[in-house]
Design a protein around this motif. Structure first.
Motif, PDB file in Angstrom:
ATOM      1  N   ARG A   1       1.031  -1.172   0.122  1.00  0.00           N
ATOM      2  CA  ARG A   1       0.198   0.023   0.060  1.00  0.00           C
ATOM      3  C   ARG A   1       0.967   1.254   0.231  1.00  0.00           C
ATOM      4  O   ARG A   1       0.330   2.248  -0.482  1.00  0.00           O
ATOM      5  CB  ARG A   1      -0.790  -0.017   1.173  1.00  0.00           C
ATOM      6  N   ASN A   2       2.108   1.183   0.443  1.00  0.00           N
ATOM      7  CA  ASN A   2       3.006   2.215   0.582  1.00  0.00           C
ATOM      8  C   ASN A   2       3.396   2.656  -0.886  1.00  0.00           C
ATOM      9  O   ASN A   2       3.723   3.789  -0.994  1.00  0.00           O
ATOM     10  CB  ASN A   2       4.273   2.013   1.428  1.00  0.00           C
ATOM     11  N   LEU A   3       3.241   1.923  -1.652  1.00  0.00           N
ATOM     12  CA  LEU A   3       3.661   2.065  -2.887  1.00  0.00           C
ATOM     13  C   LEU A   3       2.841   2.795  -3.963  1.00  0.00           C
ATOM     14  O   LEU A   3       3.016   3.202  -5.190  1.00  0.00           O
ATOM     15  CB  LEU A   3       4.049   0.662  -3.974  1.00  0.00           C
ATOM     16  N   ALA A   4       1.589   3.160  -3.678  1.00  0.00           N
ATOM     17  CA  ALA A   4       0.555   3.756  -4.333  1.00  0.00           C
ATOM     18  C   ALA A   4       1.155   4.942  -4.922  1.00  0.00           C
ATOM     19  O   ALA A   4       0.927   5.176  -6.217  1.00  0.00           O
ATOM     20  CB  ALA A   4      -0.681   4.017  -3.473  1.00  0.00           C
ATOM     21  N   HIS A   5       1.642   5.897  -4.134  1.00  0.00           N
ATOM     22  CA  HIS A   5       2.241   7.355  -4.623  1.00  0.00           C
ATOM     23  C   HIS A   5       3.229   7.084  -5.517  1.00  0.00           C
ATOM     24  O   HIS A   5       3.478   7.790  -6.388  1.00  0.00           O
ATOM     25  CB  HIS A   5       2.504   8.102  -3.363  1.00  0.00           C
ATOM     26  N   PHE A   6       4.063   6.233  -5.187  1.00  0.00           N
ATOM     27  CA  PHE A   6       5.185   5.819  -5.844  1.00  0.00           C
ATOM     28  C   PHE A   6       5.118   5.320  -7.357  1.00  0.00           C
ATOM     29  O   PHE A   6       5.353   5.837  -8.161  1.00  0.00           O
ATOM     30  CB  PHE A   6       6.171   4.696  -5.284  1.00  0.00           C
ATOM     31  N   ALA A   7       4.104   4.450  -7.480  1.00  0.00           N
ATOM     32  CA  ALA A   7       3.490   3.815  -8.702  1.00  0.00           C
ATOM     33  C   ALA A   7       3.003   4.969  -9.529  1.00  0.00           C
ATOM     34  O   ALA A   7       3.258   4.912 -10.577  1.00  0.00           O
ATOM     35  CB  ALA A   7       2.372   2.858  -8.474  1.00  0.00           C
ATOM     36  N   GLU A   8       2.164   6.073  -9.050  1.00  0.00           N
ATOM     37  CA  GLU A   8       1.647   7.073  -9.956  1.00  0.00           C
ATOM     38  C   GLU A   8       2.766   8.120 -10.026  1.00  0.00           C
ATOM     39  O   GLU A   8       2.699   8.546 -11.185  1.00  0.00           O
ATOM     40  CB  GLU A   8       0.487   8.005  -8.945  1.00  0.00           C
ATOM     41  N   LYS A   9       3.691   8.196  -9.261  1.00  0.00           N
ATOM     42  CA  LYS A   9       4.927   9.200  -9.526  1.00  0.00           C
ATOM     43  C   LYS A   9       5.858   8.465 -10.592  1.00  0.00           C
ATOM     44  O   LYS A   9       6.212   9.219 -11.745  1.00  0.00           O
ATOM     45  CB  LYS A   9       5.664   9.676  -8.502  1.00  0.00           C
ATOM     46  N   TYR A  10       6.140   7.450 -10.614  1.00  0.00           N
ATOM     47  CA  TYR A  10       7.356   6.704 -11.461  1.00  0.00           C
ATOM     48  C   TYR A  10       7.075   5.677 -12.316  1.00  0.00           C
ATOM     49  O   TYR A  10       7.617   5.474 -13.199  1.00  0.00           O
ATOM     50  CB  TYR A  10       8.332   6.238 -10.538  1.00  0.00           C
ATOM     51  N   LEU A  11       5.874   4.993 -11.985  1.00  0.00           N
ATOM     52  CA  LEU A  11       5.224   3.916 -12.962  1.00  0.00           C
ATOM     53  C   LEU A  11       4.113   4.394 -13.790  1.00  0.00           C
ATOM     54  O   LEU A  11       3.609   3.567 -14.391  1.00  0.00           O
ATOM     55  CB  LEU A  11       5.090   2.519 -12.110  1.00  0.00           C
ATOM     56  N   HIS A  12       3.571   5.342 -13.549  1.00  0.00           N
ATOM     57  CA  HIS A  12       2.356   5.869 -14.316  1.00  0.00           C
ATOM     58  C   HIS A  12       1.362   5.126 -14.448  1.00  0.00           C
ATOM     59  O   HIS A  12       0.581   4.440 -15.140  1.00  0.00           O
ATOM     60  CB  HIS A  12       2.798   6.075 -16.050  1.00  0.00           C
ATOM     61  N   ILE A  13       0.999   4.505 -12.952  1.00  0.00           N
ATOM     62  CA  ILE A  13      -0.009   3.566 -12.636  1.00  0.00           C
ATOM     63  C   ILE A  13      -0.727   4.313 -11.372  1.00  0.00           C
ATOM     64  O   ILE A  13      -0.199   4.791 -10.580  1.00  0.00           O
ATOM     65  CB  ILE A  13       0.567   2.404 -12.236  1.00  0.00           C
ATOM     66  N   THR A  14      -2.179   4.108 -11.590  1.00  0.00           N
ATOM     67  CA  THR A  14      -3.078   4.752 -10.533  1.00  0.00           C
ATOM     68  C   THR A  14      -3.535   3.454 -10.020  1.00  0.00           C
ATOM     69  O   THR A  14      -4.290   2.523 -10.492  1.00  0.00           O
ATOM     70  CB  THR A  14      -4.238   5.563 -11.088  1.00  0.00           C
ATOM     71  N   ILE A  15      -3.364   3.283  -8.505  1.00  0.00           N
ATOM     72  CA  ILE A  15      -3.995   2.301  -7.724  1.00  0.00           C
ATOM     73  C   ILE A  15      -5.058   2.740  -7.523  1.00  0.00           C
ATOM     74  O   ILE A  15      -5.417   3.343  -6.462  1.00  0.00           O
ATOM     75  CB  ILE A  15      -2.985   1.835  -6.749  1.00  0.00           C
ATOM     76  N   THR A  16      -6.342   1.772  -7.735  1.00  0.00           N
ATOM     77  CA  THR A  16      -7.398   2.092  -7.175  1.00  0.00           C
ATOM     78  C   THR A  16      -7.572   1.592  -5.773  1.00  0.00           C
ATOM     79  O   THR A  16      -7.145   0.631  -5.437  1.00  0.00           O
ATOM     80  CB  THR A  16      -8.617   1.403  -7.909  1.00  0.00           C
ATOM     81  N   ARG A  17      -8.075   2.472  -4.988  1.00  0.00           N
ATOM     82  CA  ARG A  17      -8.389   2.102  -3.526  1.00  0.00           C
ATOM     83  C   ARG A  17      -9.932   1.654  -3.282  1.00  0.00           C
ATOM     84  O   ARG A  17     -10.890   2.406  -3.746  1.00  0.00           O
ATOM     85  CB  ARG A  17      -8.206   3.322  -2.573  1.00  0.00           C
ATOM     86  N   PHE A  18     -10.082   0.487  -2.950  1.00  0.00           N
ATOM     87  CA  PHE A  18     -11.448   0.022  -2.488  1.00  0.00           C
ATOM     88  C   PHE A  18     -11.323  -0.905  -1.191  1.00  0.00           C
ATOM     89  O   PHE A  18     -10.170  -1.475  -0.732  1.00  0.00           O
ATOM     90  CB  PHE A  18     -12.157  -0.478  -3.573  1.00  0.00           C
TER      91      PHE A  18
END
Length: 96
Positions: free
Chosen positions: A79-96
Motif C-alpha cells: 500500500r505504501n507504493l501507491a504514490h510511488f506507482a503514480e509518480k514513477y510507474l504511471h499507474i493509478t492504484i484504485t483504492r477500495f
C-alpha cells in the motif's frame, strides 16, 4: 509487461490497477521468488517502465515505501507504493 498493457487507462494516460493487480505485476520482478520485492527489484521495475533516470531519481521513494527498513517491500507494505506507482510507474492504484 503485457499485463500492464491490458489495464484501463485514465485520461492522463496512466494505467489503472487494483492493489491486487499491482501486486501480481510487481511480483514479476521478484527475481529470487522469495515473495518480497527488494529495492533492486523495484528499481528494475522502474527502469523497465520509465527509464534509467527515473530509476535513479526514485531511490528515496523506494526507501520510504519500506516502512520497517529491512530492505524489502513486504506484502503489508505494498500500500505504501501507491504514490510511488503514480509518480514513477504511471499507474493509478484504485483504492477500495
Amino acid at each position: 509487461m503485457a499485463f500492464m498493457e491490458r489495464s484501463a487507462l485514465t485520461t492522463d494516460g496512466k494505467r489503472v490497477m487494483s492493489l491486487e493487480e499491482f501486486k501480481r505485476w510487481l511480483r514479476c520482478f521478484d527475481s529470487n521468488r522469495d515473495g518480497r520485492i527488494s529495492h533492486s527489484e523495484l528499481r528494475e521495475a522502474v527502469r523497465l517502465s520509465s527509464g534509467l533516470f527515473a530509476s535513479w531519481k526514485s531511490k528515496s521513494d523506494i526507501e520510504s515505501s519500506d516502512a520497517n527498513h529491512n530492505g524489502f517491500i513486504d506484502d503489508c507494505e505494498f500500500r505504501n507504493l501507491a504514490h510511488f506507482a503514480e509518480k514513477y510507474l504511471h499507474i493509478t492504484i484504485t483504492r477500495f
